[in-house]
Write a protein that holds these residues in place. Sequence first.
Motif, PDB file in Angstrom:
ATOM      1  N   GLU A  48       0.574  -1.281  -0.006  1.00 29.69           N
ATOM      2  CA  GLU A  48       0.073   0.015   0.220  1.00 29.69           C
ATOM      3  C   GLU A  48       1.000   1.098  -0.101  1.00 29.69           C
ATOM      4  O   GLU A  48       0.528   2.252  -0.658  1.00 29.69           O
ATOM      5  CB  GLU A  48      -0.941   0.184   1.178  1.00 29.69           C
ATOM      6  N   GLN A  49       1.805   1.365   0.820  1.00 28.98           N
ATOM      7  CA  GLN A  49       2.448   2.362   1.017  1.00 28.98           C
ATOM      8  C   GLN A  49       3.521   2.766  -0.235  1.00 28.98           C
ATOM      9  O   GLN A  49       3.872   3.909  -0.673  1.00 28.98           O
ATOM     10  CB  GLN A  49       3.555   2.550   2.143  1.00 28.98           C
ATOM     11  N   PHE A  50       4.102   1.502  -0.938  1.00 27.85           N
ATOM     12  CA  PHE A  50       5.171   1.777  -1.829  1.00 27.85           C
ATOM     13  C   PHE A  50       4.674   1.020  -3.129  1.00 27.85           C
ATOM     14  O   PHE A  50       5.453   1.249  -4.084  1.00 27.85           O
ATOM     15  CB  PHE A  50       6.409   0.972  -1.205  1.00 27.85           C
ATOM     16  N   GLY A  51       3.690   0.598  -3.231  1.00 31.66           N
ATOM     17  CA  GLY A  51       3.040   0.075  -4.437  1.00 31.66           C
ATOM     18  C   GLY A  51       3.689  -1.213  -5.017  1.00 31.66           C
ATOM     19  O   GLY A  51       4.467  -1.996  -4.516  1.00 31.66           O
ATOM     20  N   PHE A  52       3.556  -1.458  -6.205  1.00 29.52           N
ATOM     21  CA  PHE A  52       4.030  -2.528  -7.015  1.00 29.52           C
ATOM     22  C   PHE A  52       5.426  -2.749  -7.056  1.00 29.52           C
ATOM     23  O   PHE A  52       6.265  -3.666  -6.883  1.00 29.52           O
ATOM     24  CB  PHE A  52       3.584  -2.778  -8.548  1.00 29.52           C
ATOM     25  N   PHE A  53       6.158  -1.392  -7.225  1.00 30.55           N
ATOM     26  CA  PHE A  53       7.659  -1.169  -7.151  1.00 30.55           C
ATOM     27  C   PHE A  53       8.196  -1.348  -5.944  1.00 30.55           C
ATOM     28  O   PHE A  53       9.217  -2.247  -5.863  1.00 30.55           O
ATOM     29  CB  PHE A  53       8.007   0.332  -7.804  1.00 30.55           C
ATOM     30  N   GLY A  54       7.615  -1.035  -4.945  1.00 28.57           N
ATOM     31  CA  GLY A  54       8.314  -1.416  -3.581  1.00 28.57           C
ATOM     32  C   GLY A  54       8.043  -2.892  -3.209  1.00 28.57           C
ATOM     33  O   GLY A  54       8.908  -3.503  -2.757  1.00 28.57           O
ATOM     34  N   SER A  55       6.899  -3.528  -3.731  1.00 26.10           N
ATOM     35  CA  SER A  55       6.712  -4.878  -3.425  1.00 26.10           C
ATOM     36  C   SER A  55       7.783  -5.622  -4.300  1.00 26.10           C
ATOM     37  O   SER A  55       8.365  -6.752  -3.756  1.00 26.10           O
ATOM     38  CB  SER A  55       5.471  -5.261  -3.702  1.00 26.10           C
ATOM     39  N   VAL A  58      11.311  -5.528  -2.572  1.00 18.55           N
ATOM     40  CA  VAL A  58      11.185  -6.437  -1.404  1.00 18.55           C
ATOM     41  C   VAL A  58      11.469  -7.808  -2.055  1.00 18.55           C
ATOM     42  O   VAL A  58      12.318  -8.616  -1.550  1.00 18.55           O
ATOM     43  CB  VAL A  58      10.098  -6.261  -0.503  1.00 18.55           C
ATOM     44  N   LEU A  59      10.633  -8.270  -2.771  1.00 21.00           N
ATOM     45  CA  LEU A  59      10.884  -9.585  -3.526  1.00 21.00           C
ATOM     46  C   LEU A  59      12.391  -9.690  -4.029  1.00 21.00           C
ATOM     47  O   LEU A  59      12.687 -10.917  -3.884  1.00 21.00           O
ATOM     48  CB  LEU A  59       9.657  -9.821  -4.391  1.00 21.00           C
ATOM     49  N   ALA A  60      12.847  -8.955  -4.632  1.00 23.15           N
ATOM     50  CA  ALA A  60      14.187  -8.819  -5.452  1.00 23.15           C
ATOM     51  C   ALA A  60      15.019  -9.186  -4.293  1.00 23.15           C
ATOM     52  O   ALA A  60      15.980 -10.056  -4.531  1.00 23.15           O
ATOM     53  CB  ALA A  60      14.501  -7.829  -6.276  1.00 23.15           C
ATOM     54  N   ALA A  61      14.959  -8.479  -3.257  1.00 23.66           N
ATOM     55  CA  ALA A  61      16.106  -8.458  -2.115  1.00 23.66           C
ATOM     56  C   ALA A  61      15.870  -9.877  -1.578  1.00 23.66           C
ATOM     57  O   ALA A  61      17.030 -10.355  -1.167  1.00 23.66           O
ATOM     58  CB  ALA A  61      15.706  -7.552  -1.149  1.00 23.66           C
ATOM     59  N   TYR A  62      14.887 -10.460  -1.285  1.00 21.29           N
ATOM     60  CA  TYR A  62      14.771 -11.818  -0.911  1.00 21.29           C
ATOM     61  C   TYR A  62      15.254 -12.913  -1.871  1.00 21.29           C
ATOM     62  O   TYR A  62      16.132 -13.852  -1.608  1.00 21.29           O
ATOM     63  CB  TYR A  62      13.224 -12.419  -0.515  1.00 21.29           C
ATOM     64  N   PHE A  66      18.249 -15.385  -1.283  1.00 24.49           N
ATOM     65  CA  PHE A  66      18.114 -16.733  -1.366  1.00 24.49           C
ATOM     66  C   PHE A  66      19.300 -17.468  -2.447  1.00 24.49           C
ATOM     67  O   PHE A  66      20.013 -18.428  -2.169  1.00 24.49           O
ATOM     68  CB  PHE A  66      16.917 -17.379  -1.701  1.00 24.49           C
ATOM     69  N   ALA A  67      19.627 -16.732  -3.436  1.00 28.15           N
ATOM     70  CA  ALA A  67      20.551 -17.036  -4.191  1.00 28.15           C
ATOM     71  C   ALA A  67      21.899 -17.043  -3.803  1.00 28.15           C
ATOM     72  O   ALA A  67      22.615 -18.027  -4.436  1.00 28.15           O
ATOM     73  CB  ALA A  67      20.206 -16.085  -5.675  1.00 28.15           C
ATOM     74  N   ALA A  68      22.075 -16.006  -3.087  1.00 27.60           N
ATOM     75  CA  ALA A  68      23.435 -16.010  -2.443  1.00 27.60           C
ATOM     76  C   ALA A  68      23.717 -17.169  -1.497  1.00 27.60           C
ATOM     77  O   ALA A  68      24.687 -17.884  -1.397  1.00 27.60           O
ATOM     78  CB  ALA A  68      23.697 -14.674  -1.646  1.00 27.60           C
ATOM     79  N   GLY A  69      22.648 -17.319  -0.677  1.00 25.44           N
ATOM     80  CA  GLY A  69      22.760 -18.833   0.100  1.00 25.44           C
ATOM     81  C   GLY A  69      22.984 -19.884  -0.535  1.00 25.44           C
ATOM     82  O   GLY A  69      23.631 -20.877  -0.138  1.00 25.44           O
ATOM     83  N   ILE A  70      22.304 -19.998  -1.669  1.00 29.32           N
ATOM     84  CA  ILE A  70      22.513 -21.160  -2.487  1.00 29.32           C
ATOM     85  C   ILE A  70      24.031 -21.229  -3.066  1.00 29.32           C
ATOM     86  O   ILE A  70      24.540 -22.178  -3.052  1.00 29.32           O
ATOM     87  CB  ILE A  70      21.414 -21.256  -3.620  1.00 29.32           C
ATOM     88  N   GLU A  71      24.369 -20.201  -3.546  1.00 29.97           N
ATOM     89  CA  GLU A  71      25.806 -20.217  -3.941  1.00 29.97           C
ATOM     90  C   GLU A  71      26.876 -20.477  -2.742  1.00 29.97           C
ATOM     91  O   GLU A  71      27.772 -20.930  -3.367  1.00 29.97           O
ATOM     92  CB  GLU A  71      26.014 -18.671  -4.476  1.00 29.97           C
TER      93      GLU A  71
END
Length: 155
Positions: A48-55, A58-62, A66-71
């Motif tokens: 709601e506060q940051f819209g689709f771009f903010g969401s 957040v998803l890209a950061a996760y 996860f990719a760094a952990g798998i690496e």
Amino acid sequence: MRDVSFQQNAALTALGSGGISGKGLGIMPMGKHVPERHNDMIFALIGEQFGFFGSAVVLAAYIVLFAAGIEIAASTREPFGRLVALGIVAILAGQTFLNLLVAVKMMPVTGVTLPFISYGGSSLLASFMAAGLLLNIGQNRPIVMANNSFEFADE
């Protein structure tokens, strides 16, 4: 009496009301009606506060986490360290995706927090401990710049 799915309906309404760019930091007219908005439904308030771009950020950061952990798990040679790293990534990814599915009303409300974002001292402490353990596994692995050493062929 409120409907059984009142919390999820209110969260879905708040998430959808953010639109593409959101309403702005601290502006959440629909989010004020979401119960437990700081715990289970924090992703709806981010939407709601940051819209689709903010969401998406957040998803890209996760996904990067996860990719760094798998690496890290793939590049460590110690079997125990590899299993611990994969277990940490699986736990954090499972919590994340379960919370996101709850926020978009695809799963029932379970009370699982969003790692590193949701309010709660014990969840935040456990997430930071898991990330620290993952970083320690990554720090203590051998650094390999190339798979095989370069050798001249004698012909």
